[in-house]
Motif scaffolding. Sequence first.
Motif, PDB file in Angstrom:
ATOM      1  N   SER A 178      30.925 -16.567  73.620  1.00  0.00           N
ATOM      2  CA  SER A 178      31.806 -16.571  74.790  1.00  0.00           C
ATOM      3  C   SER A 178      33.047 -17.410  74.527  1.00  0.00           C
ATOM      4  O   SER A 178      34.157 -17.045  74.950  1.00  0.00           O
ATOM      5  CB  SER A 178      31.057 -17.123  76.011  1.00  0.00           C
ATOM      6  N   ALA A 179      32.881 -18.514  73.808  1.00  0.00           N
ATOM      7  CA  ALA A 179      34.027 -19.353  73.463  1.00  0.00           C
ATOM      8  C   ALA A 179      34.995 -18.597  72.556  1.00  0.00           C
ATOM      9  O   ALA A 179      36.217 -18.731  72.681  1.00  0.00           O
ATOM     10  CB  ALA A 179      33.549 -20.630  72.777  1.00  0.00           C
ATOM     11  N   ILE A 180      34.453 -17.795  71.642  1.00  0.00           N
ATOM     12  CA  ILE A 180      35.309 -16.997  70.765  1.00  0.00           C
ATOM     13  C   ILE A 180      36.105 -15.987  71.582  1.00  0.00           C
ATOM     14  O   ILE A 180      37.317 -15.824  71.395  1.00  0.00           O
ATOM     15  CB  ILE A 180      34.458 -16.278  69.702  1.00  0.00           C
ATOM     16  N   ARG A 181      35.455 -15.313  72.508  1.00  0.00           N
ATOM     17  CA  ARG A 181      36.158 -14.323  73.336  1.00  0.00           C
ATOM     18  C   ARG A 181      37.244 -14.987  74.180  1.00  0.00           C
ATOM     19  O   ARG A 181      38.335 -14.442  74.357  1.00  0.00           O
ATOM     20  CB  ARG A 181      35.151 -13.605  74.235  1.00  0.00           C
ATOM     21  N   LEU A 182      36.949 -16.177  74.717  1.00  0.00           N
ATOM     22  CA  LEU A 182      37.950 -16.897  75.497  1.00  0.00           C
ATOM     23  C   LEU A 182      39.139 -17.273  74.612  1.00  0.00           C
ATOM     24  O   LEU A 182      40.296 -17.138  75.013  1.00  0.00           O
ATOM     25  CB  LEU A 182      37.331 -18.155  76.102  1.00  0.00           C
ATOM     26  N   GLY A 183      38.854 -17.742  73.399  1.00  0.00           N
ATOM     27  CA  GLY A 183      39.930 -18.099  72.488  1.00  0.00           C
ATOM     28  C   GLY A 183      40.806 -16.921  72.133  1.00  0.00           C
ATOM     29  O   GLY A 183      42.038 -17.038  72.063  1.00  0.00           O
ATOM     30  N   VAL A 184      40.199 -15.776  71.896  1.00  0.00           N
ATOM     31  CA  VAL A 184      40.970 -14.573  71.573  1.00  0.00           C
ATOM     32  C   VAL A 184      41.863 -14.186  72.745  1.00  0.00           C
ATOM     33  O   VAL A 184      43.031 -13.810  72.567  1.00  0.00           O
ATOM     34  CB  VAL A 184      40.023 -13.411  71.209  1.00  0.00           C
ATOM     35  N   ASP A 185      41.327 -14.297  73.959  1.00  0.00           N
ATOM     36  CA  ASP A 185      42.123 -13.959  75.140  1.00  0.00           C
ATOM     37  C   ASP A 185      43.309 -14.900  75.291  1.00  0.00           C
ATOM     38  O   ASP A 185      44.441 -14.465  75.586  1.00  0.00           O
ATOM     39  CB  ASP A 185      41.229 -14.023  76.379  1.00  0.00           C
ATOM     40  N   LEU A 186      43.093 -16.192  75.062  1.00  0.00           N
ATOM     41  CA  LEU A 186      44.190 -17.156  75.153  1.00  0.00           C
ATOM     42  C   LEU A 186      45.227 -16.910  74.070  1.00  0.00           C
ATOM     43  O   LEU A 186      46.436 -17.025  74.301  1.00  0.00           O
ATOM     44  CB  LEU A 186      43.641 -18.584  75.035  1.00  0.00           C
ATOM     45  N   LEU A 187      44.752 -16.556  72.881  1.00  0.00           N
ATOM     46  CA  LEU A 187      45.671 -16.296  71.782  1.00  0.00           C
ATOM     47  C   LEU A 187      46.545 -15.081  72.074  1.00  0.00           C
ATOM     48  O   LEU A 187      47.733 -15.062  71.733  1.00  0.00           O
ATOM     49  CB  LEU A 187      44.874 -16.079  70.492  1.00  0.00           C
ATOM     50  N   ALA A 188      45.971 -14.091  72.724  1.00  0.00           N
ATOM     51  CA  ALA A 188      46.726 -12.880  73.047  1.00  0.00           C
ATOM     52  C   ALA A 188      47.852 -13.173  74.034  1.00  0.00           C
ATOM     53  O   ALA A 188      48.857 -12.458  74.075  1.00  0.00           O
ATOM     54  CB  ALA A 188      45.790 -11.823  73.624  1.00  0.00           C
ATOM     55  N   ARG A 189      47.693 -14.246  74.815  1.00  0.00           N
ATOM     56  CA  ARG A 189      48.708 -14.588  75.811  1.00  0.00           C
ATOM     57  C   ARG A 189      49.503 -15.829  75.418  1.00  0.00           C
ATOM     58  O   ARG A 189      50.108 -16.476  76.250  1.00  0.00           O
ATOM     59  CB  ARG A 189      48.034 -14.822  77.162  1.00  0.00           C
ATOM     60  N   ASP A 223      53.583 -20.981  73.003  1.00  0.00           N
ATOM     61  CA  ASP A 223      53.969 -21.994  72.035  1.00  0.00           C
ATOM     62  C   ASP A 223      53.093 -21.913  70.786  1.00  0.00           C
ATOM     63  O   ASP A 223      51.883 -21.764  70.859  1.00  0.00           O
ATOM     64  CB  ASP A 223      53.817 -23.383  72.680  1.00  0.00           C
ATOM     65  N   LEU A 224      53.708 -22.007  69.590  1.00  0.00           N
ATOM     66  CA  LEU A 224      52.962 -21.886  68.341  1.00  0.00           C
ATOM     67  C   LEU A 224      51.955 -23.015  68.165  1.00  0.00           C
ATOM     68  O   LEU A 224      50.872 -22.804  67.628  1.00  0.00           O
ATOM     69  CB  LEU A 224      53.931 -21.855  67.151  1.00  0.00           C
ATOM     70  N   ASN A 225      52.295 -24.214  68.587  1.00  0.00           N
ATOM     71  CA  ASN A 225      51.361 -25.323  68.466  1.00  0.00           C
ATOM     72  C   ASN A 225      50.101 -25.066  69.281  1.00  0.00           C
ATOM     73  O   ASN A 225      48.992 -25.374  68.865  1.00  0.00           O
ATOM     74  CB  ASN A 225      52.016 -26.625  68.927  1.00  0.00           C
ATOM     75  N   GLU A 226      50.292 -24.485  70.452  1.00  0.00           N
ATOM     76  CA  GLU A 226      49.138 -24.126  71.276  1.00  0.00           C
ATOM     77  C   GLU A 226      48.300 -23.070  70.573  1.00  0.00           C
ATOM     78  O   GLU A 226      47.071 -23.119  70.589  1.00  0.00           O
ATOM     79  CB  GLU A 226      49.602 -23.611  72.637  1.00  0.00           C
ATOM     80  N   ALA A 227      48.962 -22.103  69.916  1.00  0.00           N
ATOM     81  CA  ALA A 227      48.241 -21.059  69.196  1.00  0.00           C
ATOM     82  C   ALA A 227      47.410 -21.648  68.064  1.00  0.00           C
ATOM     83  O   ALA A 227      46.273 -21.223  67.814  1.00  0.00           O
ATOM     84  CB  ALA A 227      49.221 -20.024  68.654  1.00  0.00           C
ATOM     85  N   ASP A 228      47.955 -22.640  67.354  1.00  0.00           N
ATOM     86  CA  ASP A 228      47.209 -23.274  66.271  1.00  0.00           C
ATOM     87  C   ASP A 228      45.937 -23.930  66.799  1.00  0.00           C
ATOM     88  O   ASP A 228      44.875 -23.859  66.177  1.00  0.00           O
ATOM     89  CB  ASP A 228      48.078 -24.323  65.574  1.00  0.00           C
ATOM     90  N   ALA A 229      46.039 -24.590  67.949  1.00  0.00           N
ATOM     91  CA  ALA A 229      44.876 -25.247  68.535  1.00  0.00           C
ATOM     92  C   ALA A 229      43.825 -24.215  68.943  1.00  0.00           C
ATOM     93  O   ALA A 229      42.620 -24.436  68.771  1.00  0.00           O
ATOM     94  CB  ALA A 229      45.299 -26.076  69.748  1.00  0.00           C
ATOM     95  N   VAL A 230      44.281 -23.083  69.460  1.00  0.00           N
ATOM     96  CA  VAL A 230      43.346 -22.027  69.857  1.00  0.00           C
ATOM     97  C   VAL A 230      42.644 -21.448  68.640  1.00  0.00           C
ATOM     98  O   VAL A 230      41.437 -21.195  68.648  1.00  0.00           O
ATOM     99  CB  VAL A 230      44.081 -20.916  70.640  1.00  0.00           C
ATOM    100  N   LEU A 231      43.398 -21.249  67.559  1.00  0.00           N
ATOM    101  CA  LEU A 231      42.789 -20.723  66.330  1.00  0.00           C
ATOM    102  C   LEU A 231      41.726 -21.680  65.798  1.00  0.00           C
ATOM    103  O   LEU A 231      40.667 -21.243  65.330  1.00  0.00           O
ATOM    104  CB  LEU A 231      43.879 -20.491  65.274  1.00  0.00           C
ATOM    105  N   GLU A 232      42.005 -22.971  65.854  1.00  0.00           N
ATOM    106  CA  GLU A 232      41.017 -23.951  65.406  1.00  0.00           C
ATOM    107  C   GLU A 232      39.765 -23.891  66.273  1.00  0.00           C
ATOM    108  O   GLU A 232      38.636 -23.990  65.783  1.00  0.00           O
ATOM    109  CB  GLU A 232      41.626 -25.355  65.454  1.00  0.00           C
ATOM    110  N   HIS A 233      39.959 -23.710  67.564  1.00  0.00           N
ATOM    111  CA  HIS A 233      38.853 -23.584  68.508  1.00  0.00           C
ATOM    112  C   HIS A 233      38.015 -22.355  68.175  1.00  0.00           C
ATOM    113  O   HIS A 233      36.778 -22.408  68.162  1.00  0.00           O
ATOM    114  CB  HIS A 233      39.426 -23.491  69.927  1.00  0.00           C
ATOM    115  N   ILE A 234      38.682 -21.237  67.884  1.00  0.00           N
ATOM    116  CA  ILE A 234      37.972 -20.003  67.539  1.00  0.00           C
ATOM    117  C   ILE A 234      37.177 -20.185  66.260  1.00  0.00           C
ATOM    118  O   ILE A 234      36.009 -19.788  66.165  1.00  0.00           O
ATOM    119  CB  ILE A 234      38.973 -18.831  67.377  1.00  0.00           C
ATOM    120  N   ASP A 235      37.792 -20.785  65.261  1.00  0.00           N
ATOM    121  CA  ASP A 235      37.120 -20.971  63.982  1.00  0.00           C
ATOM    122  C   ASP A 235      35.882 -21.835  64.138  1.00  0.00           C
ATOM    123  O   ASP A 235      34.809 -21.519  63.595  1.00  0.00           O
ATOM    124  CB  ASP A 235      38.086 -21.603  62.982  1.00  0.00           C
TER     125      ASP A 235
END
Length: 225
Positions: free
Chosen positions: A40-51, A54-66
């Motif tokens: 579920s955390a992975i799906r949430l991260g993917v949804d946040l990444l799609a929206r 800011d690139l810094n925010e995207a990096d944090a989301v990618l780390e969360h997904i990983d």
Amino acid sequence: MNWALSTWSATTLGPGGRPSAPSMDSLMDAAMHGVRNSLSAIRLGVDLLARRGDLNEADAVLEHIDSAAVRAHEQAEELADFCRLAAGRPIAMVAKRFPLHQVVGEAIEARRSSHEAIAIEHDRLGHGEGLGDPARIAQFVRLALEELAPRAASRCIVVSEIDGARFRIAVHAGDAPAQDAIETPGQHLARAHRQALLRAIANAHRGELRLVAGASIEGRFGGDR
């Protein structure tokens, strides 16, 4: 929370009203619940990444997904282990010669990278290689640290020792917290889950597990038990 309460209600209470050892069914439910949470955390991260904006925010989301993906994989493997144990079979392992101190050190570094609050010391004793499954040994170290690090105030000590054909891994809570927190039903299940896997890993290596509640975990591998 509803899942935890429903699972806990199926367990029995031992002397003094303390929960007794959970059934294998309860442990299987706990493992599956963890897998669902991670996915579920992975799906949430993917949804946040799609929206993302800011690139810094995207990096944090990618780390969360990983991080969530890695944990989901670990939990899937643990679930497979419980299926084997429930069927009365030992967990799977592939034995070979491996550098014990290096494998333990890498497992410690992986823990440090994700949990920086606890200092982890590594004492290396003896020379040579161990005979066993290095992936399982790394898993043993990870599970032992997950078990003891929350119970240590600031540091844990890990000992890896080679003694001829045998080897030993011990993890100690270097300093106990001033006061133990009250264990929740979910935490009790997670602890039983870890201890069952720790024992299974030791047994698969013709060894034994020694536990001192909240203080130390020692695995002796190889040779007669």
